[in-house]
Design a protein around this motif. Structure first.
Motif, PDB file in Angstrom:
ATOM      1  N   GLU A  21       0.996  -1.308   0.574  1.00  0.00           N
ATOM      2  CA  GLU A  21       0.573   0.085   0.251  1.00  0.00           C
ATOM      3  C   GLU A  21       0.152   1.934   0.022  1.00  0.00           C
ATOM      4  N   ARG A  22       1.974   1.617   0.077  1.00  0.00           N
ATOM      5  CA  ARG A  22       2.861   2.401   0.252  1.00  0.00           C
ATOM      6  C   ARG A  22       2.792   2.963  -0.870  1.00  0.00           C
ATOM      7  N   GLU A  23       2.337   2.203  -2.425  1.00  0.00           N
ATOM      8  CA  GLU A  23       2.475   2.751  -3.269  1.00  0.00           C
ATOM      9  C   GLU A  23       1.573   4.179  -3.598  1.00  0.00           C
ATOM     10  N   ALA A  24       0.633   3.925  -3.040  1.00  0.00           N
ATOM     11  CA  ALA A  24      -0.981   4.135  -3.220  1.00  0.00           C
ATOM     12  C   ALA A  24      -0.514   5.556  -2.837  1.00  0.00           C
ATOM     13  N   GLU A  25      -0.037   4.829  -0.891  1.00  0.00           N
ATOM     14  CA  GLU A  25       0.106   6.543  -0.039  1.00  0.00           C
ATOM     15  C   GLU A  25       0.987   7.336   0.016  1.00  0.00           C
ATOM     16  N   GLU A  26       2.120   7.464  -0.643  1.00  0.00           N
ATOM     17  CA  GLU A  26       2.956   8.074  -0.609  1.00  0.00           C
ATOM     18  C   GLU A  26       3.587   8.067  -1.953  1.00  0.00           C
ATOM     19  N   ARG A  27       2.875   7.722  -2.764  1.00  0.00           N
ATOM     20  CA  ARG A  27       3.340   7.897  -5.034  1.00  0.00           C
ATOM     21  C   ARG A  27       4.566   8.841  -4.871  1.00  0.00           C
ATOM     22  N   PRO A  28       5.877   7.101  -4.975  1.00  0.00           N
ATOM     23  CA  PRO A  28       7.104   7.296  -4.333  1.00  0.00           C
ATOM     24  C   PRO A  28       7.892   7.590  -6.105  1.00  0.00           C
ATOM     25  N   GLN A  29       6.539   7.680  -7.649  1.00  0.00           N
ATOM     26  CA  GLN A  29       7.013   7.513  -8.112  1.00  0.00           C
ATOM     27  C   GLN A  29       7.199   9.272  -8.230  1.00  0.00           C
ATOM     28  N   LEU A  30       6.314  10.209  -8.043  1.00  0.00           N
ATOM     29  CA  LEU A  30       6.327  11.615  -7.418  1.00  0.00           C
ATOM     30  C   LEU A  30       7.557  11.965  -7.116  1.00  0.00           C
ATOM     31  N   VAL A  31       8.003  11.734  -6.492  1.00  0.00           N
ATOM     32  CA  VAL A  31       9.148  11.389  -5.405  1.00  0.00           C
ATOM     33  C   VAL A  31      10.151  11.392  -6.611  1.00  0.00           C
ATOM     34  N   ILE A  32      10.106  10.494  -7.251  1.00  0.00           N
ATOM     35  CA  ILE A  32      11.811  10.400  -8.437  1.00  0.00           C
ATOM     36  C   ILE A  32      11.465  11.176  -9.693  1.00  0.00           C
ATOM     37  N   ASP A  33      10.496  11.191  -9.594  1.00  0.00           N
ATOM     38  CA  ASP A  33      10.217  12.704 -10.764  1.00  0.00           C
ATOM     39  C   ASP A  33      10.800  13.963 -10.297  1.00  0.00           C
ATOM     40  N   ALA A  34      10.345  13.931  -9.099  1.00  0.00           N
ATOM     41  CA  ALA A  34      10.977  15.445  -8.859  1.00  0.00           C
ATOM     42  C   ALA A  34      12.079  16.079  -8.308  1.00  0.00           C
ATOM     43  N   LEU A  35      12.802  14.152  -8.447  1.00  0.00           N
ATOM     44  CA  LEU A  35      14.667  14.772  -7.771  1.00  0.00           C
ATOM     45  C   LEU A  35      15.084  14.568  -9.384  1.00  0.00           C
ATOM     46  N   GLU A  36      14.333  15.012 -10.030  1.00  0.00           N
ATOM     47  CA  GLU A  36      14.930  15.358 -11.458  1.00  0.00           C
ATOM     48  C   GLU A  36      16.368  14.394 -11.863  1.00  0.00           C
ATOM     49  N   ILE A  37      16.770  12.495 -11.588  1.00  0.00           N
ATOM     50  CA  ILE A  37      17.681  12.003 -11.776  1.00  0.00           C
ATOM     51  C   ILE A  37      18.164  12.085 -13.340  1.00  0.00           C
ATOM     52  N   LYS A  38      19.712  11.779 -13.615  1.00  0.00           N
ATOM     53  CA  LYS A  38      19.737  11.621 -15.106  1.00  0.00           C
ATOM     54  C   LYS A  38      20.537  10.491 -14.795  1.00  0.00           C
ATOM     55  N   ALA A  39      20.638  10.532 -16.321  1.00  0.00           N
ATOM     56  CA  ALA A  39      21.763   8.815 -16.350  1.00  0.00           C
ATOM     57  C   ALA A  39      23.153   9.543 -16.090  1.00  0.00           C
ATOM     58  N   GLY A  40      24.150   8.258 -15.521  1.00  0.00           N
ATOM     59  CA  GLY A  40      25.244   8.689 -15.089  1.00  0.00           C
ATOM     60  C   GLY A  40      25.737   9.759 -13.202  1.00  0.00           C
ATOM     61  N   GLN A  41      25.124  10.164 -12.800  1.00  0.00           N
ATOM     62  CA  GLN A  41      24.778  10.475 -11.781  1.00  0.00           C
ATOM     63  C   GLN A  41      24.748   9.437 -10.808  1.00  0.00           C
ATOM     64  N   THR A  42      26.132   9.704  -9.634  1.00  0.00           N
ATOM     65  CA  THR A  42      25.947   9.575  -8.506  1.00  0.00           C
ATOM     66  C   THR A  42      24.820  10.116  -7.160  1.00  0.00           C
ATOM     67  N   ILE A  43      24.061   8.559  -7.030  1.00  0.00           N
ATOM     68  CA  ILE A  43      22.758   9.535  -6.277  1.00  0.00           C
ATOM     69  C   ILE A  43      22.947   8.544  -4.654  1.00  0.00           C
ATOM     70  N   ALA A  44      22.807   8.931  -3.890  1.00  0.00           N
ATOM     71  CA  ALA A  44      22.749   8.257  -2.326  1.00  0.00           C
ATOM     72  C   ALA A  44      21.767   8.385  -1.649  1.00  0.00           C
TER      73      ALA A  44
END
Length: 194
Positions: A21-44
């Motif tokens: 139910e975390r998917e519906a409750e928190e909408r993690p894809q919205l977080v990921i989209d907002a982080l604007e991650i690009k190929a080749g980056q180092t993300i911690a």
């Protein structure tokens, strides 16, 4: 800085982190989209827990990028390592942190994010000082925390933070508030620059 620090979630919390139910409750894809991650980056992913976000981000950074899954709990890191091995994911690396140091190389990270973790840092100023040193020039920090201002967010108060408190603490640690993303159903997403 005027708030109680919550206790760290241990390995017993892994099932809660991976609840369907975390998917519906928190909408993690919205977080990921907002982080604007690009190929080749180092993300911690500081406080990676079971790797819930680490494995969602790994495809976005691609084979030339890396996801550093950091946790203070070795058993959580074993869960991530085993999951990476089983899934053939070779761009997620585990890092054992301490309560005051995420153990990152200086100038090595494009983005460090924490999902419902910052409020549990035993030594927030010391940790964030090390985080600042680990960021590359132009690097960013994103805090995702349950909204304390919202009485509809049914989480214990010690596990929530106000936007004002987040900005106050990270500003004191030498970060500059860039923006707050307000599209999440339960959490703040507050982004800072080095």
């Amino acid at each position: 800085m005027g708030r109680e620090i919550a206790h760290v979630m241990g390995p017993a919390g892994a099932t809660w982190l991976e609840r369907p139910e975390r998917e519906a409750e928190e909408r993690p894809q919205l977080v990921i989209d907002a982080l604007e991650i690009k190929a080749g980056q180092t993300i911690a992913d500081l406080g990676a827990g079971s790797g819930y976000y680490s494995f969602r981000i790994a495809p976005l950074v691609g084979q030339k990028g890396r996801v550093l899954a950091i946790d203070v709990e070795p058993r959580m890191l074993r869960i991530i390592s085993e999951r990476a091995r089983r899934g053939g994911v070779d761009n997620v690396t585990t890092v054992l942190g301490t309560p005051s140091d995420p153990n990152l190389e200086p100038n090595s990270v494009d983005l460090l994010f924490m999902v419902d973790v910052y409020h549990e840092l035993e030594f927030p100023l010391e940790t964030m000082t090390k985080v600042r040193a680990a960021l590359k020039p132009g690097g960013r920090v994103a805090l995702i925390e349950y909204r304390a201002e919202d009485p509809k967010v049914m989480i214990k108060p010690v596990h929530k933070m106000t936007e004002r408190q987040i900005i106050r603490e990270l500003t004191a640690a030498g970060f500059r508030h860039q923006k707050t993303v307000r599209s999440l159903p339960l959490q703040h997403l507050v982004i800072f620059g080095k």
